[in-house]
Design a protein around this motif. Sequence first.
Motif: not given
Length: 353
Positions: A301-314, A5-11
Amino acid sequence: MNPVYINSAACISVQDTLNENFLENLKPEYSSLVLKAIEPTYKEFIPPAMIRRMSKTVKMSSVASHYALKEAGIENPDAIIVGTGIGCSQDSEKFLKNVLDNNEEFLTPTYFIQSTHNTVAGQIALGLQCHAYNFTYVNTSSSLEFSFLDAKLQIIDGDAENVLVGSTDEQTERTMELYKLNKTIKKEEDLPVDYLNSETHGVVWGEGASFFVLGKEKAANCYAQLKDIQIVNALELGETQNFIEEFLTKNNLANTNIDAVILGFSGDVKSDIYYTKAMELFTGSSLLYYKHLSGEFNTASGFSIFMACHILKNQEIPEMMMINDLKKGEIRKILLYNHLGGNDHSLVLLGKA
């Protein structure tokens, strides 16, 4: 296989991604050749005496990792893994300039010590007094993907429960000059950039640091599941669709099972054709792009994974990222495809937590 699991994301990026409301304020950039990250007030996180000795990439990573650990509620991770493309290039340039200015004599070792690529992971560990597994990957544009793969294996094998994983790359004046000379960066006359239908060579260069906490257990504020990663160094254009289809088959998925695809369109006519080829497979998916928001760089790609995390969560896709106008009722699986200049192709599959 147990889920990770990705439990946190910061960018820290060209966008104000440390701000809670950043999704409402995304600003694409089409008219600059080099995009600089929006940096926080470092003295709020790092003692002033230390700030003076830190390069930009170390400072960005220290703050981004602080946010990631705090959000995950982890004080000391079981491993720290960082991916970078060009590492601490500011200190590398300072060291080389020092060598030239002093005729290779009477050199202080400070710049050399701080110029090594593993300085970032080391500095984070020193700040946390963390003596656990500490590793740095330097694989051009797939450094973060290798870091994620390592962390996933550590968790699955039972060697770690919570892993801090990050990516970071900074700009330096001299390197940007060289990138313009070798046509990695676009010419002034190529502006404004049409990222999706470019007819010119080169990219707009960015920078940033993205950090995540991967865990064995699902946290209350979990963003996503890290399903799978595939990396290949070289790929012929005609092999693109097979590369993606074999990856999906390995994960018992069909093209229709992917709700959103995030592609790394950079505005470079030579290498973006890979993404155009990939798009043909996903006529029933939301097609997204992001480098008009982050710029191109080794670990974009770190930015894209960060954005993908927010898309899945929200469960919401920012309009600014849409290529087509297709939106599914529920976003359960996102596929991310990235490369740099046609080399080091990576696929990352994320699922709803």
